[in-house]
Design a protein around this motif. Structure first.
Motif, PDB file in Angstrom:
ATOM      1  N   ALA A 147       0.808  -1.220   0.000  1.00  0.00           N
ATOM      2  CA  ALA A 147       0.000   0.000   0.000  1.00  0.00           C
ATOM      3  C   ALA A 147       0.841   1.269   0.000  1.00  0.00           C
ATOM      4  O   ALA A 147       0.297   2.374  -0.021  1.00  0.00           O
ATOM      5  CB  ALA A 147      -0.932   0.006   1.219  1.00  0.00           C
ATOM      6  N   VAL A 148       2.153   1.149   0.001  1.00  0.00           N
ATOM      7  CA  VAL A 148       3.037   2.313   0.110  1.00  0.00           C
ATOM      8  C   VAL A 148       3.264   2.949  -1.249  1.00  0.00           C
ATOM      9  O   VAL A 148       3.622   2.271  -2.222  1.00  0.00           O
ATOM     10  CB  VAL A 148       4.383   1.907   0.741  1.00  0.00           C
ATOM     11  N   ASP A 149       3.075   4.266  -1.324  1.00  0.00           N
ATOM     12  CA  ASP A 149       3.279   5.019  -2.569  1.00  0.00           C
ATOM     13  C   ASP A 149       4.557   5.842  -2.570  1.00  0.00           C
ATOM     14  O   ASP A 149       5.106   6.151  -3.629  1.00  0.00           O
ATOM     15  CB  ASP A 149       2.092   5.963  -2.814  1.00  0.00           C
ATOM     16  N   THR A 164      16.822   6.342  16.482  1.00  0.00           N
ATOM     17  CA  THR A 164      15.952   5.858  15.408  1.00  0.00           C
ATOM     18  C   THR A 164      16.210   6.605  14.113  1.00  0.00           C
ATOM     19  O   THR A 164      16.824   7.669  14.095  1.00  0.00           O
ATOM     20  CB  THR A 164      14.454   6.051  15.769  1.00  0.00           C
ATOM     21  N   THR A 165      15.677   6.051  13.030  1.00  0.00           N
ATOM     22  CA  THR A 165      15.563   6.753  11.769  1.00  0.00           C
ATOM     23  C   THR A 165      14.087   7.046  11.549  1.00  0.00           C
ATOM     24  O   THR A 165      13.240   6.161  11.690  1.00  0.00           O
ATOM     25  CB  THR A 165      16.108   5.922  10.600  1.00  0.00           C
ATOM     26  N   HIS A 166      13.799   8.293  11.207  1.00  0.00           N
ATOM     27  CA  HIS A 166      12.426   8.753  11.017  1.00  0.00           C
ATOM     28  C   HIS A 166      12.106   8.720   9.521  1.00  0.00           C
ATOM     29  O   HIS A 166      12.802   9.335   8.717  1.00  0.00           O
ATOM     30  CB  HIS A 166      12.295  10.176  11.572  1.00  0.00           C
ATOM     31  N   TYR A 167      11.039   8.010   9.178  1.00  0.00           N
ATOM     32  CA  TYR A 167      10.592   7.958   7.794  1.00  0.00           C
ATOM     33  C   TYR A 167       9.186   8.537   7.684  1.00  0.00           C
ATOM     34  O   TYR A 167       8.345   8.333   8.562  1.00  0.00           O
ATOM     35  CB  TYR A 167      10.572   6.515   7.277  1.00  0.00           C
ATOM     36  N   VAL A 168       8.948   9.249   6.593  1.00  0.00           N
ATOM     37  CA  VAL A 168       7.613   9.750   6.271  1.00  0.00           C
ATOM     38  C   VAL A 168       7.100   8.892   5.108  1.00  0.00           C
ATOM     39  O   VAL A 168       7.699   8.866   4.032  1.00  0.00           O
ATOM     40  CB  VAL A 168       7.648  11.237   5.884  1.00  0.00           C
ATOM     41  N   VAL A 169       6.011   8.183   5.356  1.00  0.00           N
ATOM     42  CA  VAL A 169       5.524   7.171   4.416  1.00  0.00           C
ATOM     43  C   VAL A 169       4.136   7.563   3.927  1.00  0.00           C
ATOM     44  O   VAL A 169       3.211   7.734   4.727  1.00  0.00           O
ATOM     45  CB  VAL A 169       5.466   5.788   5.093  1.00  0.00           C
ATOM     46  N   THR A 170       3.988   7.717   2.627  1.00  0.00           N
ATOM     47  CA  THR A 170       2.688   8.014   2.036  1.00  0.00           C
ATOM     48  C   THR A 170       2.037   6.710   1.599  1.00  0.00           C
ATOM     49  O   THR A 170       2.645   5.909   0.888  1.00  0.00           O
ATOM     50  CB  THR A 170       2.829   8.956   0.832  1.00  0.00           C
TER      51      THR A 170
END
Length: 248
Positions: A147-149, A164-170
């Protein structure tokens, strides 16, 4: 849709920001096709986690110890805002037990496949049981893979003392939520068609925090993941009585 409650405790409410930069990378930098598969694989290699579902003050209003060792899901969950109002749920031995402070330490139980516990009995207030019985951390990330775009690396941050590593997931919300169980905690808030998740992972690619915002002004989600690889010993409360016609 506004807030949904689990017998005195807000399931999903406001969320806050993460901590500051840690100064050192905590995991490999992933991209669109690699992030969620790596997280799903890491979670799939575990069988226990503590979940804290809270609000913008960072207070976990629902605390869950969840184990899925050998495919047997068990949990101990506490909901509520104030001392004396805490309600406890335990899943052990094929039953769901409910009791604790809010009930004067009187416990009741149902089978974990009882339609009432699963929220499938019209007119019966199942409370938190359907959501808790639907908790499946590994499954949440497995179905998220398709479902990740878009994935953006937002850098290194410290969350709860963890690098941590911060991810922004659309995400295509219909694709993700549609693949989850009806009572999944992630379906408790209405979201836009395009959902933006903030995901923090540790150096082993395990989730540390997940946040996203619903379409309402106060519909926000924060889930903290701690104590990966711990253990859970859930015991059946003494003197518990069946609910209604539940056989003993």
């Amino acid at each position: 849709m506004g807030h949904r409650h689990l017998d005195g405790g807000v399931v999903l409410s406001g969320c806050g920001a993460a901590g500051g930069d840690s100064g050192a990378p905590s995991s490999a930098s992933y991209g669109l096709t690699t992030l969620v598969p790596a997280v799903a694989a890491a979670v799939g290699g575990e069988d226990y986690v503590h979940l804290g579902i809270g609000d913008h003050r960072g207070r976990g209003e629902v605390q869950v110890d969840l184990s899925w060792e050998d495919g047997t899901h068990e949990f101990r969950a506490i909901t509520g805002d104030e001392p004396g109002e805490f309600l406890e749920f335990r899943r052990v031995g094929g039953r769901v037990y409910v009791g604790g402070e809010a009930t004067g330490d009187r416990w009741t139980y149902m089978r974990d496949d009882d339609p009432r516990a699963l929220g499938e009995e019209p007119g019966f207030d199942a409370g938190a049981s359907p959501v808790l019985l639907s908790l499946d951390v590994a499954g949440d990330y497995e179905v998220l893979v398709d479902a990740v775009d878009e994935v953006d690396d937002a850098g290194e941050e410290e969350v709860g003392g963890v690098a941590t590593t911060h991810y922004v997931v659309t995400v295509d919300s219909a694709a993700w939520l549609g693949a989850l169980p009806e009572h999944s905690v992630h379906r408790e808030v209405e979201v836009a068609d395009e959902l933006v998740l903030d995901l923090w992972i540790d150096e082993e690619s395990l989730p540390v925090r997940l946040e996203y915002t619903g379409t309402g002004n106060t519909d926000q989600v924060r889930i903290d993941y701690t104590n990966w690889g711990g253990s859970l010993a859930v015991v059946e409360p003494e003197g518990a009585e069946p609910v209604g016609s539940e056989a003993s």
